[in-house]
Design a protein around this motif. Sequence first.
Motif: not given
Lengths: 353, 280
Positions: B77-78, B95-96, B158-159, B198-200
């Motif tokens: 994702a990063y 792209m999204l 990713v989102l 966001g990562l959490m």
Amino acid sequence: MKKMFITIALLVCMTGLLSGCGGSGAKKTGQTLTVFNYGEYMDPDVISQFTEETGIEIKYEEALTPEEMYTKYKAGAIDYDLLCTSDYMLKKLMEEGELQEIDVNALENKGNIGDKYWDFAAQFDEGNKYTVPYFWGTVGILYDTSRVKEPVDSWDVLFNGKYAGDIIMPNSVRDAFYVALKYLGYSLNTKDEKEIREAYKLLLKQKPDVQAYLVDEARDEVVAGNALMAVVYSGEAYLGHQYNENLAYVIPKEGSNVWLDCFAVTKKCKDPEAAQAFLDFLCRRDIAQKNFEYIYYSTPNQAVIDILTEEERSDEALVPKDSSTENCEVCTLTDEKTLDLLNELWKSIKASD
Amino acid sequence: MNNRRNTRVLLSGPYLLWAVGFTVIPLFVIIRYALTDETGAFTLNNLFAIADPINLKATVFSLEIALMSTMICVLLAYPLVLAFRRLNLSKNRFMLFILILPMWMNFILRILAWQMILSNNGILNFILGKIGIGPLHIANTGLSIMIGVVYDYLPYMVLPIFNAVAEIDEDVIEAARDLGGNSLTVFRKVIFPLSLPGLMSGIIMVFIPSMTEFVIADILGGGKLQLVGNIIEQEFTRSSNWNLGAGLSVALMLFMMVSMAFTMKTDHGYGSDGKAGAVW
């Protein structure tokens, strides 16, 4: 997608039926029957034709597995008049007093069903008091003759390690154990814990050689050449052969499972006469033929078998020979304790490495 | 005054009905099944059944798959999110869109497609065969389950990370550069910490569903490998032992709650400003 299409087709049929009622002056009796069947297990035309001829309306319900059917039936939300399910489930329902006796001798088309199949049914329905055979078949090995050079006639090919990694076994506790029990020479209805445990050890030992445990996709994997052989129902084998003519189907010489799906009338049915009419209708030659051409499983209707083409009649997957079903057994096991043991052992097979 | 309150109650009505009807009541039904045996007597055995060797093994395997898949999703994702940011996706979301597009298709279809790609005679082995490698036996292994899980859940990782990273002011990053930070330092000291909420969310949205997954394991594992989800499913559909199935589900739920409480605690320091895309 196919389900969807069939649903739409059914809806279209039903609307056609309704509009037909007004115009063509079909008999209107106000009678209805609720029929419970496996998915895609009856030509929708047959249902509309029945209503057209008798004026009795059919409410049609479907389920996927015998267990699902049982749960839905027992839940009692819908009063089913007739249901079609498999041997051992019929026996279970009979034992629980859920079925109504019918007079099979009063069926006008009783003679269409071959004697052999009434005898099959008698293995779980003594005296043929409750059930009318609908479709039947065997369990056997579907294999790719272009890559399996030796003749296959025994379950041994699944256990001798020669085809390690290329075998597909059934993903169902009953079917998997039937294979092992029959290979060991035991009855598939055995309640003997020692025999069952022996079968368990065999299946456990076999697991590393098994490519996958599948039910619905087993046939496709052999058709696509991902596996060399699979344990499948005979009807699947017939279709597999249509897709890939190198495939052959064999009922191993040690014997196997013959399964028989029958129609029965539930104790909730308030109109046994209408139910009887429906059963009779299903045994009629033209109707049985329509269903046969829709489903392509083996029909117990001798009148239909007699008018098959030579090629169809010689196909073991469609019309198994008497000699190959000689060692086969109908499943009649309903003993809770044995089933619990089987489930537990199956779970541990699935969990092993 | 009173009127406004009434309106509020009225507007929240549908949600209330939804929450009670489809979350609270079913939850109680499941807990009731979990805490009783077939005769309806109280028992805790169904909960403890998770420690039974077979069930425990499946649970540990599920945990492995879920942890590995979550980790791979983070690693994938990063770079993707950083590339998205450089492409200035706030303005150009194409792209999204491509990333989300597969989600418009039924996920079972997508997994069936993977089955065809990975199978012995499948597309992957066909291509590898052309360049003289293989065939690889990926089908029906843990690896193939993991590929399916990662493919299915990557967008959920990713989102939220993208939402968090897209919110970072360009000035902050430029300031870090001006103060002499190289790309790695900027990522380590600025972008990554600011993306944590966001990562959490991403971890929770990937880890929990993949822990209870059973359809992917059924299709890509060929029925040879059991996740705890498969065992629960079979208790309901095949063995018709709803009490045991419910008991295992509740035990799993308790485990998730504990791990979530842990994540929430870590989340607190960064997410309390209410900024960025944390889901909870």
